[in-house]
Structures are given as structure tokens and as C-alpha cells.
Scaffold this active site. Structure first.
Site, PDB file in Angstrom:
ATOM      1  N   HIS A 173       1.389   4.151  -3.044  1.00  0.00           N
ATOM      2  CA  HIS A 173       1.143   5.573  -2.815  1.00  0.00           C
ATOM      3  C   HIS A 173       2.423   6.398  -2.949  1.00  0.00           C
ATOM      4  O   HIS A 173       2.350   7.566  -3.314  1.00  0.00           O
ATOM      5  CB  HIS A 173       0.453   5.793  -1.464  1.00  0.00           C
ATOM      6  CG  HIS A 173      -1.015   5.528  -1.540  1.00  0.00           C
ATOM      7  ND1 HIS A 173      -1.530   4.257  -1.533  1.00  0.00           N
ATOM      8  CD2 HIS A 173      -2.059   6.382  -1.667  1.00  0.00           C
ATOM      9  CE1 HIS A 173      -2.846   4.333  -1.644  1.00  0.00           C
ATOM     10  NE2 HIS A 173      -3.194   5.608  -1.728  1.00  0.00           N
ATOM     11  N   TYR A 181       0.837  -1.200   0.000  1.00  0.00           N
ATOM     12  CA  TYR A 181       0.000   0.000   0.000  1.00  0.00           C
ATOM     13  C   TYR A 181       0.873   1.251   0.000  1.00  0.00           C
ATOM     14  O   TYR A 181       0.645   2.174  -0.768  1.00  0.00           O
ATOM     15  CB  TYR A 181      -0.937  -0.007   1.217  1.00  0.00           C
ATOM     16  CG  TYR A 181      -1.940   1.116   1.216  1.00  0.00           C
ATOM     17  CD1 TYR A 181      -3.187   0.948   0.634  1.00  0.00           C
ATOM     18  CD2 TYR A 181      -1.639   2.346   1.789  1.00  0.00           C
ATOM     19  CE1 TYR A 181      -4.123   1.982   0.624  1.00  0.00           C
ATOM     20  CE2 TYR A 181      -2.556   3.384   1.780  1.00  0.00           C
ATOM     21  CZ  TYR A 181      -3.795   3.201   1.198  1.00  0.00           C
ATOM     22  OH  TYR A 181      -4.704   4.237   1.187  1.00  0.00           O
ATOM     23  N   TYR A 183      -3.922  16.073   1.879  1.00  0.00           N
ATOM     24  CA  TYR A 183      -4.526  14.747   2.013  1.00  0.00           C
ATOM     25  C   TYR A 183      -3.490  13.826   2.632  1.00  0.00           C
ATOM     26  O   TYR A 183      -2.379  13.701   2.117  1.00  0.00           O
ATOM     27  CB  TYR A 183      -4.945  14.283   0.622  1.00  0.00           C
ATOM     28  CG  TYR A 183      -5.675  12.973   0.498  1.00  0.00           C
ATOM     29  CD1 TYR A 183      -6.084  12.227   1.591  1.00  0.00           C
ATOM     30  CD2 TYR A 183      -5.965  12.475  -0.756  1.00  0.00           C
ATOM     31  CE1 TYR A 183      -6.772  11.032   1.440  1.00  0.00           C
ATOM     32  CE2 TYR A 183      -6.650  11.288  -0.933  1.00  0.00           C
ATOM     33  CZ  TYR A 183      -7.053  10.568   0.175  1.00  0.00           C
ATOM     34  OH  TYR A 183      -7.732   9.384   0.004  1.00  0.00           O
TER      35      TYR A 183
END
Length: 104
Positions: free
Chosen positions: A22, A18, A41
């Protein structure tokens, strides 16, 4: 701008994958998020539960509903679907969180 907090969940053992995906997030996706009114974010992991906690600042008139219908977002969701909990459409299962305290 308004802060939106939510949670998602990754599958067990998928933390590194993950993070890598990203770290290599598609520049076009970052641009699309920005154009949709998203800024600042961040996504955080509770390693004991595999729960992801995310916050984003977004414009009141954000375009995330429109962005979710684009081929770009659909491809990103499909790319991420094998490592996290999703709906049948590959959209991540997102649970909005209630803000109980915010210090400014």
C-alpha cells in the site's frame, strides 16, 4: 459524501508486506478510486487479530461497482490475494460495519 466502514483480514505474518504494497500503491489505482467517487480512505490493523478496519468517504453515486469489474481492480485483487482473505475471485472478503457513534 457518505462514510463507509468495513473490515477485512490479512493472513498471519503479512503486516509488513501489506503495508509495503500500500505504500507503493499503483498511481492508476488511486486515480481510479478518486474517479469512482472515493476520498479520505484509510485502513487500520488490529495486530492481535489481523483484522483490517477501513473507512472511506464516497459519493452517494459512487462507481465502485463499476470499478470492481475493471482489469485494473482485478489485477490489484490478484496482487493482494496471497496475503489476505479473499473470495475465489480474489476479491477481498469485506464485512460492512454499522456506525453506532460519529462525532462531528
Amino acid at each position: 459524501m457518505k462514510k463507509f466502514a468495513f473490515k477485512m483480514q490479512i493472513n498471519p505474518g503479512q503486516r509488513d508486506e501489506y503495508k509495503q504494497r500500500h505504500d507503493e500503491i499503483w498511481p492508476k489505482l488511486l486515480e481510479a478510486l478518486s474517479e469512482a467517487g472515493v476520498s479520505d480512505y484509510s485502513i487500520h490493523l488490529d495486530p492481535d487479530t489481523n483484522i483490517l478496519f477501513a473507512t472511506m468517504w464516497r459519493r452517494e453515486d459512487h462507481g465502485l461497482d463499476v470499478l470492481s469489474q475493471t482489469d485494473l481492480m482485478q489485477k490489484w485483487w490478484a496482487y493482494m490475494a496471497d496475503i489476505m482473505l479473499t473470495h475465489d475471485s480474489n476479491e477481498p472478503i469485506v464485512t460492512p460495519l454499522e456506525t453506532l457513534f460519529h462525532m462531528r
